[in-house]
Design a protein around this motif. Structure first.
Motif: not given
Length: 387
Positions: A114-119
């Motif tokens: 899970r990572s916010k950097y995908y967005i």
């Protein structure tokens, strides 16, 4: 001997629930995770992409219709040294990474962190694809411009490798597989940059040019390597370089690219130096910092100076009071930077003088640089070589 306490059924259930909750917080998807013996193989695309793609330099001849553009005087027969084969290697790394992900899926060992950097990465890719769709020049949009093969194809591969590395580097061991090959690459490139700074550029030697140019037949019945030897006998170079004033360009098309790449490594090696307690390892990270700083400053690129300034202020903002605890190491770090800055002063002081609007103290000794505008190497006989 102390008697081992038994774990009750309720305690086991509580531990399982805690583990499940932790997994759900850390992963978007997690199958039955098992690294097995394939772990080192899975590091290959990440390691090669991170450490060794930057080192690839080789002549590539190709044709493009440039007559459709009024703003260029380039012919249809073009030559590239620094970009095309890097793109080929990046595509291969991305394909191998996708195959590794497929292998993990088949063997039930796939997990997605899970990572916010995908967005932001996905948003960027969407806009790149929209740019490709609406472009009138799909060949340029897909493969990139001349001497810069970094179009949509390259960006899609970057995203694949970005996703792959996030979901592959999950331990100190895996990080070492990424970090130490990177150090080896930086050392080799720094040695190359040193030869360029000392005006004994390895790529201007006979051996260096033969590594750059494939030994293919020419229209007159000879070979490109024979032309290199002939030029050497005549006291000339087969390849004509536009890099001037002992500029460090390493293995990239423009001196700015050297700075942009190495600026990313300056904070990494500086932080490892500050945090390391072992003297031998501290010396090693200090040496790595010296290498990258010498090559950044020796590249004569104002972009590198701006990058260093940004990195400096970001470091102060992020670590602020923590830096005071490292004041002794910081003094040593500044000494290392000074050691790199003094012999390269004629490269970076003119940029600062220009920015401040003062007279350049080296203006009488330094010729005007052409490489700030995107210098490249070209071969007089490259268009006669048969691929």
């Amino acid at each position: 001997m102390a008697k081992k306490q038994k774990t009750t059924k309720s305690e086991k259930q509580q531990m399982n629930q805690t583990t499940t909750k932790s997994d759900s917080d850390d992963y978007l998807l997690k199958m039955s995770y098992y690294e097995g013996r394939s772990y080192k193989l899975q590091m290959i695309p990440a390691t090669f992409f991170t450490a060794f793609v930057i080192m690839i330099t080789r002549m590539y001849t190709y044709n493009r219709d440039m007559s459709q553009f009024f703003w260029t005087n380039q012919s249809e027969n073009l030559t590239d040294f620094f970009s095309h084969y890097k793109l080929v290697a990046i595509v291969i790394c991305a394909i191998v990474a996708l195959l590794m992900l497929l292998f993990r899926f088949i063997t039930q060992s796939l997990y997605i962190v899970r990572s916010k950097y995908y967005i932001p990465a996905l948003v960027y890719v969407v806009f790149v694809l929209l740019s490709l769709a609406f472009s009138k020049y799909h060949n340029f949009a897909w493969f990139g411009a001349n001497d810069r093969f970094d179009g949509t194809l390259a960006i899609l591969c970057y995203f694949v490798l970005f996703f792959y590395i996030i979901n592959t580097i999950n331990s100190r061991t895996s990080l070492k597989w990424l970090l130490y090959p990177l150090c080896a690459s930086v050392i080799l490139l720094s040695l190359l940059g040193l030869t360029q700074a000392l005006d004994v550029d390895f790529f201007r030697t006979t051996l260096g040019q033969k590594l750059l140019v494939p030994n293919v037949a020419t229209e007159d019945g000879g070979t490109t390597w024979a032309l290199i030897d002939q030029a050497k006998q005549n006291g000339e170079l087969f390849l004509k370089f536009t890099f001037q004033n002992k500029e460090i360009y390493q293995t990239v098309y423009n001196i700015n690219y050297v700075s942009y790449y190495l600026t990313l490594l300056v904070p990494l090696f500086a932080f490892l130096f500050l945090r390391e307690n072992s003297i031998p390892k501290k010396v090693f990270w200090g040496f790595m910092e010296l290498c990258v700083m010498f090559n950044i400053l020796g590249a004569s690129s104002s972009g590198g100076l701006v990058g260093l300034a940004v990195a400096f202020f970001v470091t102060i903002f992020v670590f602020n009071k923590t830096l005071l605890k490292w004041w002794k190491n910081l003094i040593v770090l500044f000494v290392i930077i000074a050691i790199a800055a003094i012999p390269t002063a004629s490269h970076w002081i003119p940029d600062i003088a220009s920015g401040l609007g003062v007279e350049n103290p080296f203006s009488k000794d330094m010729p005007k640089s052409a490489s700030e505008e995107g210098a490249t190497a070209s071969a007089d006989n490259a268009d006669t070589a048969k691929s």
